[in-house]
Design a protein around this motif. Structure first.
Motif, mmCIF file in Angstrom:
data_model
loop_
_atom_site.group_PDB
_atom_site.id
_atom_site.type_symbol
_atom_site.label_atom_id
_atom_site.label_comp_id
_atom_site.label_asym_id
_atom_site.label_seq_id
_atom_site.Cartn_x
_atom_site.Cartn_y
_atom_site.Cartn_z
ATOM 1 N N VAL A 133 0.840 -1.198 0.000
ATOM 2 C CA VAL A 133 0.000 0.000 0.000
ATOM 3 C C VAL A 133 0.877 1.251 0.000
ATOM 4 N N ASP A 134 1.858 1.290 0.909
ATOM 5 C CA ASP A 134 2.755 2.442 0.965
ATOM 6 C C ASP A 134 3.542 2.590 -0.335
ATOM 7 N N TRP A 135 4.015 1.471 -0.860
ATOM 8 C CA TRP A 135 4.776 1.449 -2.124
ATOM 9 C C TRP A 135 3.936 2.067 -3.253
ATOM 10 N N THR A 136 2.681 1.658 -3.335
ATOM 11 C CA THR A 136 1.804 2.132 -4.404
ATOM 12 C C THR A 136 1.470 3.606 -4.237
ATOM 13 N N LEU A 137 1.131 4.007 -3.026
ATOM 14 C CA LEU A 137 0.797 5.407 -2.781
ATOM 15 C C LEU A 137 1.957 6.311 -3.181
ATOM 16 N N GLU A 138 3.163 5.919 -2.819
ATOM 17 C CA GLU A 138 4.336 6.723 -3.151
ATOM 18 C C GLU A 138 4.519 6.852 -4.659
ATOM 19 N N ARG A 139 4.409 5.748 -5.383
ATOM 20 C CA ARG A 139 4.687 5.775 -6.815
ATOM 21 C C ARG A 139 3.578 6.430 -7.628
ATOM 22 N N VAL A 140 2.348 6.228 -7.250
ATOM 23 C CA VAL A 140 1.250 6.850 -8.001
ATOM 24 C C VAL A 140 1.273 8.365 -7.828
ATOM 25 N N LEU A 141 1.455 8.828 -6.600
ATOM 26 C CA LEU A 141 1.459 10.277 -6.383
ATOM 27 C C LEU A 141 2.723 10.923 -6.950
ATOM 28 N N LYS A 142 3.827 10.191 -6.952
ATOM 29 C CA LYS A 142 5.069 10.727 -7.519
ATOM 30 C C LYS A 142 4.939 11.013 -9.008
ATOM 31 N N ASP A 143 4.089 10.256 -9.685
ATOM 32 C CA ASP A 143 3.899 10.465 -11.120
ATOM 33 C C ASP A 143 3.395 11.872 -11.417
ATOM 34 N N GLY A 144 2.582 12.421 -10.518
ATOM 35 C CA GLY A 144 2.101 13.787 -10.676
ATOM 36 C C GLY A 144 0.828 13.948 -11.469
ATOM 37 N N ARG A 145 0.330 12.848 -12.044
ATOM 38 C CA ARG A 145 -0.890 12.952 -12.858
ATOM 39 C C ARG A 145 -2.109 12.332 -12.166
ATOM 40 N N PHE A 146 -1.957 11.984 -10.901
ATOM 41 C CA PHE A 146 -3.060 11.414 -10.134
ATOM 42 C C PHE A 146 -3.247 12.188 -8.837
ATOM 43 N N GLY A 147 -4.499 12.319 -8.428
ATOM 44 C CA GLY A 147 -4.817 12.861 -7.127
ATOM 45 C C GLY A 147 -5.368 11.760 -6.244
ATOM 46 N N TRP A 148 -5.267 11.956 -4.951
ATOM 47 C CA TRP A 148 -5.819 11.010 -3.972
ATOM 48 C C TRP A 148 -6.692 11.812 -3.018
ATOM 49 N N PRO A 149 -8.007 11.831 -3.244
ATOM 50 C CA PRO A 149 -8.888 12.727 -2.495
ATOM 51 C C PRO A 149 -9.289 12.247 -1.100
ATOM 52 N N ALA A 150 -8.668 11.195 -0.580
ATOM 53 C CA ALA A 150 -9.027 10.690 0.746
ATOM 54 C C ALA A 150 -8.783 11.760 1.811
ATOM 55 N N GLU A 151 -9.703 11.848 2.762
ATOM 56 C CA GLU A 151 -9.601 12.852 3.827
ATOM 57 C C GLU A 151 -9.598 12.254 5.221
ATOM 58 N N GLN A 152 -10.099 11.038 5.369
ATOM 59 C CA GLN A 152 -10.174 10.414 6.682
ATOM 60 C C GLN A 152 -9.910 8.921 6.543
ATOM 61 N N VAL A 153 -9.643 8.272 7.672
ATOM 62 C CA VAL A 153 -9.258 6.863 7.662
ATOM 63 C C VAL A 153 -10.286 5.996 6.953
ATOM 64 N N ALA A 154 -11.550 6.279 7.153
ATOM 65 C CA ALA A 154 -12.601 5.464 6.531
ATOM 66 C C ALA A 154 -12.513 5.473 5.010
ATOM 67 N N ASP A 155 -11.910 6.520 4.446
ATOM 68 C CA ASP A 155 -11.827 6.621 2.988
ATOM 69 C C ASP A 155 -10.937 5.534 2.390
ATOM 70 N N TRP A 156 -10.032 4.990 3.164
ATOM 71 C CA TRP A 156 -9.211 3.889 2.640
ATOM 72 C C TRP A 156 -9.399 2.584 3.409
#
Length: 224
Positions: free
Chosen positions: A171-194
């Protein structure tokens, strides 16, 4: 001159147990009829009247893919899965439910997506991929910078990418690489969102086995 090498396989076994006769028959009859065409193709053109095109990478036994296809008959779903027993299982689901809005690529998804044009997908799913948990095997994970880049190319602006795993490190690996690309947003705001399964998620038998080291985590990204 540097020798070229094929990409590392991001999946494990191709086949385990014998395929049941009925499913084997579908491998010979239904599968050839619903494979994506050879060469370059636009997924939206694979079904008349399709309003959207979705991709599921590594569909396992096909339960999730078939359920999504049944819910949205207006959507063309392409599933990619190299594991032959999983392909056979998915074909049974499609046959039993008489679903005509699914196409199956029974091989490495990287070969498939290379043939698809920019901004041709409206949604993509990567659910519980092989975690390759040992550090020396991390390079075999599906989620790499190159894969994320290809998904960014294929997904239109506003399209959704869902990744799910029950391995905390992945999960951490994926979050880092997807956001590093710069063309994706992650709109989660609270723990329940993931932590909570999304409203449209279909739980599969594999997910219920809880083979990972954490509760399932769902990352819903948006193509910017």
């Amino acid at each position: 001159m540097t020798a070229s090498h094929p990409p590392l396989r991001s999946f494990g076994r191709i086949k385990s147990r014998s395929i049941k006769p009925r499913q084997a028959a579908l491998m010979d009859t239904l599968l050839p009829a619903i494979r994506p065409p050879d060469g370059a193709f636009d997924p939206r053109g694979l079904k008349d009247g399709a309003t959207e095109a979705w991709l599921e990478i590594g569909f396992g036994g096909g339960e999730h893919m078939a359920a999504q296809a049944a819910r949205r008959p207006d959507v063309l779903i392409i599933g990619a899965e190299p594991f032959q027993n999983g392909v056979a299982s998915a074909l049974r689901h499609l046959d039993e439910q008489q679903l005509d809005n699914v196409r199956i690529h029974d091989g490495d998804v990287r070969e498939l997506i290379a043939r698809m044009p920019d901004a041709s997908l409206d949604r993509a799913f990567i659910l519980f991929p092989d975690p390759w948990p040992k550090a020396r095997h991390n390079k075999r994970r599906l989620i790499q910078d190159e894969t994320v880049g290809e998904l960014a190319r294929l997904l239109r602006p506003g399209a959704a990418l869902r990744f799910a795993s029950d391995w905390a490190d992945y999960v951490d690996w994926t979050l880092e690489r997807v956001l590093k690309d710069g063309r994706f947003g992650w709109p989660a705001e609270q723990v329940a969102d993931w932590r909570d399964p999304p409203a449209d998620h279909i739980t599969t038998r594999y997910e219920e086995k809880r083979l990972g080291d954490c509760a399932p985590v769902f990352l819903d990204f948006v193509r910017l």
